[in-house]
Design an enzyme around this catalytic site. Structure first.
Site, PDB file in Angstrom:
ATOM      1  N   CYS A 113       6.750   7.021  -3.099  1.00 19.89           N
ATOM      2  CA  CYS A 113       7.351   6.098  -4.069  1.00 19.89           C
ATOM      3  C   CYS A 113       8.836   6.409  -4.275  1.00 19.89           C
ATOM      4  O   CYS A 113       9.455   7.062  -3.423  1.00 19.89           O
ATOM      5  CB  CYS A 113       6.593   6.077  -5.395  1.00 19.89           C
ATOM      6  SG  CYS A 113       7.023   4.598  -6.362  1.00 19.89           S
ATOM      7  N   ASP A 182       4.279   8.621 -13.820  1.00 19.42           N
ATOM      8  CA  ASP A 182       4.360   7.586 -14.860  1.00 19.42           C
ATOM      9  C   ASP A 182       3.719   8.066 -16.144  1.00 19.42           C
ATOM     10  O   ASP A 182       4.079   7.630 -17.230  1.00 19.42           O
ATOM     11  CB  ASP A 182       3.698   6.287 -14.384  1.00 19.42           C
ATOM     12  CG  ASP A 182       4.615   5.565 -13.418  1.00 19.42           C
ATOM     13  OD1 ASP A 182       4.566   5.890 -12.218  1.00 19.42           O
ATOM     14  OD2 ASP A 182       5.403   4.735 -13.884  1.00 19.42           O
TER      15      ASP A 182
HETATM   16  C1  RUB Z   1       7.554   3.841  -9.811  1.00 22.97           C
HETATM   17  C2  RUB Z   1       6.760   5.108  -9.719  1.00 22.97           C
HETATM   18  C3  RUB Z   1       7.519   6.401  -9.824  1.00 22.97           C
HETATM   19  C4  RUB Z   1       7.394   6.936 -11.257  1.00 22.97           C
HETATM   20  C5  RUB Z   1       8.359   8.066 -11.520  1.00 22.97           C
HETATM   21  O1  RUB Z   1       6.725   2.703  -9.923  1.00 22.97           O
HETATM   22  O2  RUB Z   1       5.551   5.136  -9.639  1.00 22.97           O
HETATM   23  O3  RUB Z   1       6.987   7.359  -8.955  1.00 22.97           O
HETATM   24  O4  RUB Z   1       7.668   5.898 -12.181  1.00 22.97           O
HETATM   25  O5  RUB Z   1       9.680   7.610 -11.375  1.00 22.97           O
HETATM   26  P1  RUB Z   1       7.382   1.247 -10.135  1.00 22.97           P
HETATM   27  P2  RUB Z   1      10.917   8.300 -12.137  1.00 22.97           P
HETATM   28  O6  RUB Z   1       8.322   0.992  -8.993  1.00 22.97           O
HETATM   29  O7  RUB Z   1       6.182   0.337 -10.145  1.00 22.97           O
HETATM   30  O8  RUB Z   1       8.118   1.275 -11.465  1.00 22.97           O
HETATM   31  O9  RUB Z   1      10.890   9.734 -11.754  1.00 22.97           O
HETATM   32  O10 RUB Z   1      12.124   7.564 -11.607  1.00 22.97           O
HETATM   33  O11 RUB Z   1      10.719   8.084 -13.603  1.00 22.97           O
END
Ligand code: RUB
Length: 306
Positions: A113, A182
């Site tokens: 991701c 998340d």
């Molecule tokens: C994004 C996602 C990320 C986490 C952590 O999902 O799953 O791995 O949110 O991100 P989406 P961060 O694209 O559906 O928002 O470390 O940037 O908070």
């Protein structure tokens, strides 16, 4: 989906509440509070899974009921929103520093991701002179991996781009997995982009360590009282075009956006308060988010009275 990643979502919500508070022209305190509560509820409903969103909103809205007049309520809200945004940025920077220490010179890291904090750790390790290489997954169906490889490329980091199903084929070339979160529940389970638990399972089987980079506001206080994290299920046409789907009357497309990785698949959660084993999630909820059982009891009583 305009704003990606749980940390950015939280900061955007704090900014939105601040700007809304500044733009409201109501003089009457109860009306001001009601407007802000409506806005907060609207923001919370945008993404159900990222706990950073209700946590940020809880922090920004806290104390609104204690203000003596609208001016005081507005000033307090702006101060808390700005404070949250600033502390979130510091948290991301601190996690990058702490997480980078877990990356050794010569390591190959796999990430899944697009996580600002996970990438922060990788970029900091590279910046400090370590020779590293990355495997980044595609992240079907929304292709967050495309954002990840651009960021890594721009930082000058050698990167291999793979489809999600190729993780097991390459896991033996990988020294460490780093992902974001998340939500982190009270039992140390991590909710992150769909596919994370498969990556974790593969890493465990191959004895590759898995680190989660997560700010303290990703921990989910209400899991202490038994609440589950709601997993967002997104529209089927993200996976299969409607034109094809409607020719397949026996096929249902399922599109959960997140999954749950149990604590035993995670070696460490790196937070801005330091690295912890996932089993210590409750300590973060109590010490750093300031939610204690009395507050939960109060909110349960309020619900009973409704
Ligand atoms: C994004 C996602 C990320 C986490 C952590 O999902 O799953 O791995 O949110 O991100 P989406 P961060 O694209 O559906 O928002 O470390 O940037 O908070």
């Amino acid at each position: 989906m305009e704003i990606r990643g749980a940390g950015r979502i939280a900061r955007a919500a704090a900014e939105a509440l601040r700007d809304h508070a500044l733009s409201l022209e109501v003089k009457d305190l109860p009306a001001f509070t009601a407007e802000m509560e409506t806005a907060a509820a609207m923001l919370v409903a945008t993404r159900p899974t990222a706990v950073s969103l209700p946590n940020a909103i809880h922090i920004v809205m806290a104390g609104l009921d204690k203000a003596k007049n609208t001016g005081e309520a507005q000033a307090g809200l702006v101060r808390r929103a700005d404070g949250f945004i600033q502390s979130s940025r510091h948290a991301v920077e601190n996690i990058a520093q702490f997480g980078a220490r877990h990356i050794r010179d010569g390591d190959t890291i796999l990430t899944h991701c697009n996580s600002e904090v996970a990438l922060g750790c990788i970029i900091e390790a590279h910046r400090s002179g370590k020779d590293i290489e990355v495997f980044a997954t595609e992240v079907r169906p929304r292709n967050q991996g495309h954002i990840t490889i651009r960021t890594l490329n721009d930082a000058g980091i050698r990167t291999n781009f793979i489809v999600d199903s190729a993780v097991r084929s390459f896991i033996n070339d990988v020294d460490l997995v780093i992902v974001g979160a998340d939500a982190v529940t009270v039992n140390g389970a991590v909710v992150n982009k769909i596919g994370t638990s498969q990556v974790a399972h593969t890493a465990k089987e191959a004895r590759v360590n898995m680190i989660v980079a997560a700010e303290t506001y990703k921990f989910a206080p209400r899991t202490v009282i038994g609440e589950f994290i709601d997993i967002e299920e997104r529209p089927p046409d993200e996976v299969l075009p409607d034109a094809i789907a409607k020719t397949l009357q026996h096929v249902t497309v399922r599109n959960p956006a997140f999954d749950v990785t149990p604590a035993e698949y995670i070696d460490l959660i790196v937070t801005e308060a330091g690295a912890i084993p996932p089993q210590m999630a409750y300590v973060i909820i109590r010490e750093y988010l300031g939610w204690d059982i009395a507050e939960f009891q109060k909110s349960l009583e309020l619900n009973h009275n409704l």
